[in-house]
Design a protein around this motif. Structure first.
Motif, PDB file in Angstrom:
ATOM      1  N   LYS A 212       0.875  -1.158   0.000  1.00 45.88           N
ATOM      2  CA  LYS A 212       0.000   0.000   0.000  1.00 45.88           C
ATOM      3  C   LYS A 212       0.916   1.212   0.000  1.00 45.88           C
ATOM      4  O   LYS A 212       1.682   1.417   0.949  1.00 45.88           O
ATOM      5  CB  LYS A 212      -0.852  -0.022   1.257  1.00 45.88           C
ATOM      6  N   VAL A 213       0.920   1.986  -1.094  1.00 47.41           N
ATOM      7  CA  VAL A 213       1.870   3.089  -1.144  1.00 47.41           C
ATOM      8  C   VAL A 213       1.284   4.376  -0.581  1.00 47.41           C
ATOM      9  O   VAL A 213       2.004   5.202  -0.052  1.00 47.41           O
ATOM     10  CB  VAL A 213       2.407   3.350  -2.574  1.00 47.41           C
ATOM     11  N   ASP A 214      -0.019   4.534  -0.702  1.00 50.13           N
ATOM     12  CA  ASP A 214      -0.595   5.744  -0.156  1.00 50.13           C
ATOM     13  C   ASP A 214      -2.094   5.617  -0.010  1.00 50.13           C
ATOM     14  O   ASP A 214      -2.719   4.686  -0.524  1.00 50.13           O
ATOM     15  CB  ASP A 214      -0.260   6.944  -1.055  1.00 50.13           C
ATOM     16  N   GLU A 215      -2.629   6.581   0.723  1.00 49.75           N
ATOM     17  CA  GLU A 215      -4.051   6.605   0.971  1.00 49.75           C
ATOM     18  C   GLU A 215      -4.431   8.064   0.872  1.00 49.75           C
ATOM     19  O   GLU A 215      -3.845   8.901   1.561  1.00 49.75           O
ATOM     20  CB  GLU A 215      -4.279   6.081   2.382  1.00 49.75           C
ATOM     21  N   VAL A 216      -5.346   8.410  -0.040  1.00 52.37           N
ATOM     22  CA  VAL A 216      -5.672   9.837  -0.185  1.00 52.37           C
ATOM     23  C   VAL A 216      -7.171  10.028  -0.113  1.00 52.37           C
ATOM     24  O   VAL A 216      -7.953   9.131  -0.446  1.00 52.37           O
ATOM     25  CB  VAL A 216      -5.175  10.399  -1.535  1.00 52.37           C
ATOM     26  N   LEU A 217      -7.577  11.207   0.344  1.00 52.96           N
ATOM     27  CA  LEU A 217      -8.989  11.551   0.293  1.00 52.96           C
ATOM     28  C   LEU A 217      -9.312  11.949  -1.137  1.00 52.96           C
ATOM     29  O   LEU A 217      -8.539  12.650  -1.781  1.00 52.96           O
ATOM     30  CB  LEU A 217      -9.279  12.714   1.244  1.00 52.96           C
ATOM     31  N   THR A 218     -10.441  11.492  -1.629  1.00 54.84           N
ATOM     32  CA  THR A 218     -10.784  11.757  -3.019  1.00 54.84           C
ATOM     33  C   THR A 218     -10.816  13.254  -3.298  1.00 54.84           C
ATOM     34  O   THR A 218     -10.414  13.708  -4.360  1.00 54.84           O
ATOM     35  CB  THR A 218     -12.143  11.145  -3.349  1.00 54.84           C
ATOM     36  N   ALA A 219     -11.278  13.992  -2.306  1.00 47.59           N
ATOM     37  CA  ALA A 219     -11.388  15.434  -2.501  1.00 47.59           C
ATOM     38  C   ALA A 219     -10.040  16.065  -2.809  1.00 47.59           C
ATOM     39  O   ALA A 219      -9.963  17.105  -3.460  1.00 47.59           O
ATOM     40  CB  ALA A 219     -11.988  16.058  -1.247  1.00 47.59           C
ATOM     41  N   GLU A 220      -8.987  15.398  -2.347  1.00 51.50           N
ATOM     42  CA  GLU A 220      -7.659  15.987  -2.549  1.00 51.50           C
ATOM     43  C   GLU A 220      -6.905  15.343  -3.702  1.00 51.50           C
ATOM     44  O   GLU A 220      -5.704  15.539  -3.845  1.00 51.50           O
ATOM     45  CB  GLU A 220      -6.830  15.823  -1.256  1.00 51.50           C
ATOM     46  N   ALA A 221      -7.595  14.507  -4.468  1.00 53.81           N
ATOM     47  CA  ALA A 221      -6.879  13.783  -5.515  1.00 53.81           C
ATOM     48  C   ALA A 221      -7.425  14.130  -6.890  1.00 53.81           C
ATOM     49  O   ALA A 221      -8.570  14.544  -7.039  1.00 53.81           O
ATOM     50  CB  ALA A 221      -7.015  12.287  -5.274  1.00 53.81           C
ATOM     51  N   ASP A 222      -6.583  13.957  -7.879  1.00 53.42           N
ATOM     52  CA  ASP A 222      -7.068  13.939  -9.256  1.00 53.42           C
ATOM     53  C   ASP A 222      -6.291  12.878 -10.015  1.00 53.42           C
ATOM     54  O   ASP A 222      -5.416  12.211  -9.454  1.00 53.42           O
ATOM     55  CB  ASP A 222      -6.965  15.304  -9.912  1.00 53.42           C
ATOM     56  N   GLU A 223      -6.632  12.700 -11.282  1.00 51.30           N
ATOM     57  CA  GLU A 223      -6.069  11.573 -12.004  1.00 51.30           C
ATOM     58  C   GLU A 223      -4.550  11.597 -12.030  1.00 51.30           C
ATOM     59  O   GLU A 223      -3.896  10.584 -11.811  1.00 51.30           O
ATOM     60  CB  GLU A 223      -6.632  11.523 -13.430  1.00 51.30           C
ATOM     61  N   SER A 224      -3.993  12.785 -12.249  1.00 53.21           N
ATOM     62  CA  SER A 224      -2.538  12.816 -12.411  1.00 53.21           C
ATOM     63  C   SER A 224      -1.832  12.456 -11.108  1.00 53.21           C
ATOM     64  O   SER A 224      -0.808  11.763 -11.106  1.00 53.21           O
ATOM     65  CB  SER A 224      -2.087  14.180 -12.924  1.00 53.21           C
ATOM     66  N   ILE A 225      -2.402  12.880  -9.976  1.00 54.14           N
ATOM     67  CA  ILE A 225      -1.802  12.515  -8.693  1.00 54.14           C
ATOM     68  C   ILE A 225      -1.813  10.999  -8.537  1.00 54.14           C
ATOM     69  O   ILE A 225      -0.817  10.380  -8.131  1.00 54.14           O
ATOM     70  CB  ILE A 225      -2.573  13.180  -7.530  1.00 54.14           C
TER      71      ILE A 225
END
Lengths: 508, 328, 337
Positions: free
Chosen positions: A229-242
């Motif tokens: 598991k490399v990371d865990e992000v909130l969707t609100a803070e993510a976009d495709e490129s991230i």
């Protein structure tokens, strides 16, 4: 946020002989959320789902559900704890009705004196379907008469029902690529349903290669790479490129893939396709493969690359377009016809598709070309042994003897036997379908050298890499496929290797 | 790596023992049974009886060699017996019209019958037990139609054509030599040719054999083809031995041939088997049959015993380590 | 405005392809009825005396044994297995009946319970076959083929040499009696059909059989005891074979091992012609009823036209080959062995 923890996983590790499918994965899921799982093929998503469903047991680590230890041995145990999964392949029984399928395995409620009350079953099923706004599906229809996408919705409905039936306040539902066959409207409907059931306090794990969908439906996204598991992000803070960046991570050094041994392909065109297509799987594929070239094909599962591979090696027939071998149009009825034209594949599933487990090492090496070891049409044991001995030395095949059955070799050694066979076959076009799958690290490097030496000998290879990194590292040129079409073609000569992120963009 | 190789060795050992178990048991039971029959009836080991046993054994052995190929593919050939019956009847009838050429015609018939089985199975994709059940019914009907449903005797004018049957080498009759030669030929095909190797490979793992680039259809058809030839040779042996063409002579030999092959170590799960070993199976079956005749046990026991033997032998040859195997 | 496009052209192509296959499957579903109608019309035209009340009664009579056999076999084939034991087992059950009622061989006089005993024997042998198939992991065709041979041995052993003739008046009463013009024996076979229909459609067992035939792994993962269901199927098949053996024995009043002969073949023909696929999971008892009717009227028509019985059985072989060849999935790469 005042949410309850529904499910936890602590330090889950899964080892297969020779490989690590999951490394030390920990996660917490809360009630009422949608968690997206993203990662390349083989990043460990499916393994994790299988472990949660009880299809596989972890080598190490513990899980809890509702705060109590959770270690299912079978899918049924998982069901009883309120965990259900929608598989990629459909698991409905074609010749039973929708209602019978939804209640399959729990007919007790509808059985009195051995008689099944089908009407009541169908009524209840209709209610369940209505709850999911699937009013158009009639519960008393046979599944075989439904559209493929509708069947998928029934399957999802069945799983929702199974977990709800456990009577627990919040359940966990795993969706593995549920949208791949659905139409737009159905995807929207599915998403609405996911929102509905999460509002009731249930939790959904959503796995998809379509990042836009993951971004739309999930609250949180967990990114996997190489079993970690490399990371865990909130969707609100993510976009495709991230997400792309997180999925690909850092690149292994070029030397790992023996890039310095990469050769400039020769001029001769070995294999060419013109608008090749197979209805429902891929279309309009144009590729050329030169002597000494390694052509990598990248794409997610379902992108059509596997099917393209099957067509190239004669396992399936194309429905449109042309396939040219050394400039001549060919049609193959079976892999054997392809072999006659110098095309041989190294299949993905070694145990099921490429070794004869009960035959010896030397017999396996001889399988694709008996000409080498025959005198006046009869097989000579002596020549067979000599050939096997030759390859054993060259490729460092570790076997107690050449008479050892291949079924007892480790994954890497068995794969070397498969490569030895490919070399002995004299085929000059090799379709390498995940050649390093299930092979330990040491053997991997040896196989990379082998693939390089194939190119040096002037053979052409079509490569479906086990990871994107591998595919880029080994290939001279890359084709990227998405939804059955080639979306990009790019050069990958030494010093000019594309970044993984640039490739992933075209894959998803 | 080391811990896996340890367990691998264990598996290997258990495999080896279970693999050879049925063969060892078969050989042991031949010895034991012979002793038992000698004890019950001292005439059992008289040289004339030995010649009789070898003579009786030859058609069965020939047919067992043929069907062993088919079983190796984990298919089955149920038409063996009626091809043999039909061959016996055809030989008898054709002797009257074309003389010794009948031998060749009948063998060609066997080839064709085998080819038809193979093609039905491969090209029309009909499961082998259904395809051969159908051809079994067809050839049985043909045999009955030709013969008028009664045994056809060979008349004195054609006796010179079958004079050779009486030749013996010591206690070994010529019919046995013929079966031996056929077995030799079949062994060479199995061990020394591409087709033979392909058969073993595809019995074990058909998808792999296909992707390796082996010619699967050819191998399957060849197996049925060889089985057809063996059946017709068996039929010829029946006819010349009994000096008549009996339209149902092969019927009971179908099960016996399968039993012989199974006792010789051919596994229905495919991938395992040795033509050479069919001699053990055929020997065992004939010794039981002959012994039963000598000590005057009723004939119906034979069907019961052979049926049970098939089940036991196949059970022992089956690979019980493969838990996930779905058997239909 | 926010109309997002989820599906790709290739997915639509895939969906279209699936739709086409579904449509094709629907048409094939009704093919057996068409075949039945075709043969009915053909035989009405060319077979003398086919279209007569007397002949319909004959057809009903001839239907009884194949129908019962077919009902047992259907479930076995729905699993994807086979049962070839009918020849020996049917013969054995028939022989047993004649030896238990008043007969020429011994002093037994069990009356009607004799039928029950014989049927129970069929049931027990069915259980035995199923057990060996499931626990020994031996292909069912092999098990049942061997069992068939064993049971014919026992059948001959039961009467030693001369078959028993049944002298019981009960038998003549049964063969001559009828309700609403339908012979008792045919009524019995129709009852078996009704039972089979009920089993398939209105019990858990029927659904599980279908599921195992369609996808054994799914059934297993849902917690179905697959082995037990399989054994139950073989028990049911044994029951049906027992009943058919008893019916044939009652009809000829003679306990010969040959009673079971030539019953398996028409039964398999009927199942396959009716549209139940040998790979399992598709078809059912109604299909098999249609199949049994097709086989019976063809046989009846050929008899009326005076065709030799050997030619008839050869023709049956040809019919099966054609039917199976039409019903197999041609797209599959690896075929059933």
């Amino acid at each position: 946020m005042g949410k309850n923890i529904l499910f936890t996983a602590r330090n889950i590790t899964k080892k297969y002989p020779g490989t690590m499918a999951l490394k030390d994965v920990s996660a917490e899921l809360f009630s009422g959320e949608v968690v997206g799982l993203v990662g390349e093929n083989g990043a460990g998503k499916s393994t994790l789902l299988k472990i949660i469903m009880g299809n596989e047991q972890p080598t190490e680590g513990v899980m809890t559900m509702h705060g109590i230890p959770f270690a299912p041995k079978t899918p049924i145990e998982a069901n009883n704890m309120g965990v259900g999964m929608v598989f990629q392949e459909q698991s409905l029984i074609q010749n039973l009705t929708v209602g019978q399928n939804i209640f399959f395995g729990m007919e007790d409620k509808y059985t009195r004196f051995c008689v099944l009350n089908k009407r009541k079953m169908h009524e209840d099923a209709s209610r369940i379907l209505e709850d999911m706004r699937l009013n158009h599906i009639r519960a008393d229809r046979k599944v075989s008469s439904l559209e493929f996408a509708t069947r998928q919705m029934v399957e999802i409905c069945k799983v929702f029902h199974v977990v709800k039936r456990s009577g627990l306040d919040s359940c966990l539902i795993l969706l593995d690529e549920p949208t791949s066959v659905l139409s737009d409207g159905e995807v929207r409907n599915l998403f609405e349903n996911i929102r509905l059931i999460t509002a009731e306090g249930h939790t959904v794990i959503f796995v998809s290669h379509r990042l836009d969908e993951v971004l739309e439906i999930s609250d949180r996204i967990i990114v996997f790479k190489d079993g970690e598991k490399v990371d865990e992000v909130l969707t609100a803070e993510a976009d495709e490129s991230i997400l792309y960046e997180k999925m690909v991570g850092r690149t292994a050094s070029g030397e790992y893939y023996k890039v310095s041994d990469q050769v400039e392909p020769g001029g001769e065109v070995l294999l060419e396709t013109r608008d090749l297509g197979r209805r429902g799987y891929f279309r309009n594929v144009n590729l050329t493969l030169h002597a000494g070239e390694i052509l990598g094909i990248c794409g997610v599962v379902g992108s059509g690359k596997e099917d393209l591979c099957a067509v190239l090696c004669g396992d399936e027939s194309p429905t449109s377009g042309q396939l040219l071998v050394r400039g001549e149009g060919k049609k193959f009825g079976a892999p054997q016809a392809a072999l006659k034209n110098g095309i041989l594949s190294i299949p993905k599933e070694r145990r099921e598709e490429s070794i004869i487990a009960s035959a010896s090492v030397s017999e396996n090496i001889a399988m694709s070309n008996f000409g080498n070891i025959s005198k006046i049409g009869l097989i000579s044991k002596k020549l067979e042994k000599a050939q096997a001995e030759n390859y054993r030395g060259k490729m460092h095949i570790r076997a107690s003897s050449l008479d050892q059955k291949v079924g007892f070799l480790s994954g890497g050694n068995a794969q070397k036997v498969v490569f030895a066979r490919a070399l002995a076959s004299d085929a000059d076009i090799l379709i390498l379908n995940h050649p390093t799958r299930g092979v330990d690290v040491g053997a991997k490097e040896e196989i990379y050298s082998l693939i390089r030496s194939l190119a040096v000998q002037g053979k052409g290879c079509v490569l479906l890499g086990d990871t994107l990194d591998e595919c880029i590292g080994l290939s001279n040129r890359l084709l990227v496929m998405k939804d059955g079409e080639v979306t990009r073609e790019c050069d990958a000569s030494p010093g000019n290797k594309p970044e993984q992120v640039d490739i992933v963009k075209y894959m998803m | 790596m080391n811990e896996t190789s340890g367990s691998v060795l264990d598996i290997l050992k258990s495999m080896l023992s279970s693999e050879n178990l049925s063969k060892i048991l078969s050989v042991a039971s031949i010895v034991v049974l012979s002793l038992v029959f000698v004890a019950i009836n001292p005439r059992f080991m008289v040289s004339r009886n030995i010649t009789n046993i070898l003579n009786d054994m030859s058609p069965l052995w020939v047919m067992a060699c043929g069907v062993a190929f088919v079983l190796m593919l984990s298919s089955i050939d149920l038409s063996l017996g009626s091809i043999a019956s039909c061959s016996a009847v055809m030989l008898t009838v054709l002797f009257n019209s074309i003389g010794p050429g009948a031998y060749i015609v009948v063998i060609i018939y066997g080839m064709l019958a085998g080819l038809i089985n193979g093609m039905l199975h491969t090209y029309l994709k009909i499961p082998s037990f259904i395809a051969t059940l159908c051809t079994q019914s067809i050839w049985q009907s043909v045999a009955l139609l030709i013969s008028g449903a009664k045994p056809l005797p060979m008349l004195p004018p054609v006796w010179p054509y079958i004079e050779w049957v009486k030749i013996t080498f010591g206690v070994v009759p010529i019919l046995f030599i013929i079966s031996f030669l056929l077995m030799l030929l079949y062994t060479v095909i199995q061990k020394k040719t591409k087709v033979g190797r392909t058969m073993l490979a595809l019995g074990e793992n058909e998808s792999a054999a296909r992707l390796i680039g082996l010619n699967i259809n050819q191998a399957k058809i060849t197996a049925f083809f060889l089985s057809g030839i063996a059946a017709s040779v068996g039929g010829i042996i029946f006819a010349v031995k009994l000096k008549s063409g009996i339209p149902t002579v092969g019927a009971q030999y179908n099960l016996m041939a399968i039993a012989s092959a199974a006792l010789g170590g051919v596994a229905l799960s495919g991938g395992k088997g040795d033509i050479l070993m069919t001699i053990i199976g055929a020997g065992l079956i004939i010794i039981i049959q002959n012994g039963m005749n000598v000590i005057a046990v009723d004939g119906y026991w034979q069907q019961i015993v052979f049926g049970a033997l098939v089940l036991i032998a196949i059970y022992m040859n089956a690979d019980h380590n493969r838990r996930d195997l779905v058997v239909k | 405005m926010e109309k997002k496009q989820y599906t790709s052209p290739i997915a639509e192509e895939f969906a279209y392809e699936m739709r086409r296959q579904t449509r094709k499957a629907k048409i094939i579903n009704y093919a057996p009825v068409g075949v039945l109608a075709f043969f009915f019309a053909l035989l009405s035209a060319i077979a003398p005396g086919f279209l007569s009340l007397y002949n319909f009664r004959t057809i009903l009579n001839q239907l009884s044994v194949p129908l019962v056999m077919t009902m047992g076999l259907t479930f076995v084939i729905l699993l994807g297995c086979t049962d070839l034991s009918g020849e020996g087992l049917g013969g054995f059950c028939g022989c047993l009946v004649t030896l238990l009622v008043i007969n020429t061989k011994n002093a037994n006089d069990f009356g009607a319970p004799a039928f029950l005993i014989a049927i129970c024997c069929g049931l027990a042998v069915g259980l035995f076959s199923g057990f060996i198939h499931v626990k020994g992991k031996i292909p069912s065709f092999m098990v049942t083929y061997a069992i068939s041979s064993i049971m014919s041995g026992f059948a001959v052993m039961s009467y030693r040499g001369q078959p028993a003739m049944a002298k019981d008046p009960l038998l003549t009463k049964i063969t001559s009696g009828s309700v609403l013009g339908i012979p008792y024996l045919t009524v019995a076979s129709l009852l078996v059909f009704v039972a089979a229909f009920f089993l398939q459609n209105y019990t858990r067992f029927g659904a599980y059989v279908m599921a195992i035939g369609d996808n054994e792994a799914v059934a297993r993962n849902t917690g179905v005891n697959v082995d037990r269901i399989k054994m139950k199927v073989f028990i049911w098949a044994g029951f049906c074979i027992g009943v058919s053996g008893v019916i044939s024995a009652i009809r000829v009043a003679r306990g010969d091992v040959g009673l079971g002969k030539d019953t398996v073949f028409p039964a398999i023909t009927a199942v396959v012609v009716g549209g139940t696929t040998l790979t399992g999971g598709k078809g059912g008892v109604v299909n098999s009823l249609v199949g049994a009717l097709i086989v019976t009227i063809i046989n009846n028509g050929l008899i009326l036209m005076g065709v030799n019985m050997y030619i008839r059985s050869a023709l049956q072989g040809v019919i099966i080959i054609i039917a199976v060849a039409l019903s197999v999935n041609r797209g599959k790469k690896v075929i059933v062995k």
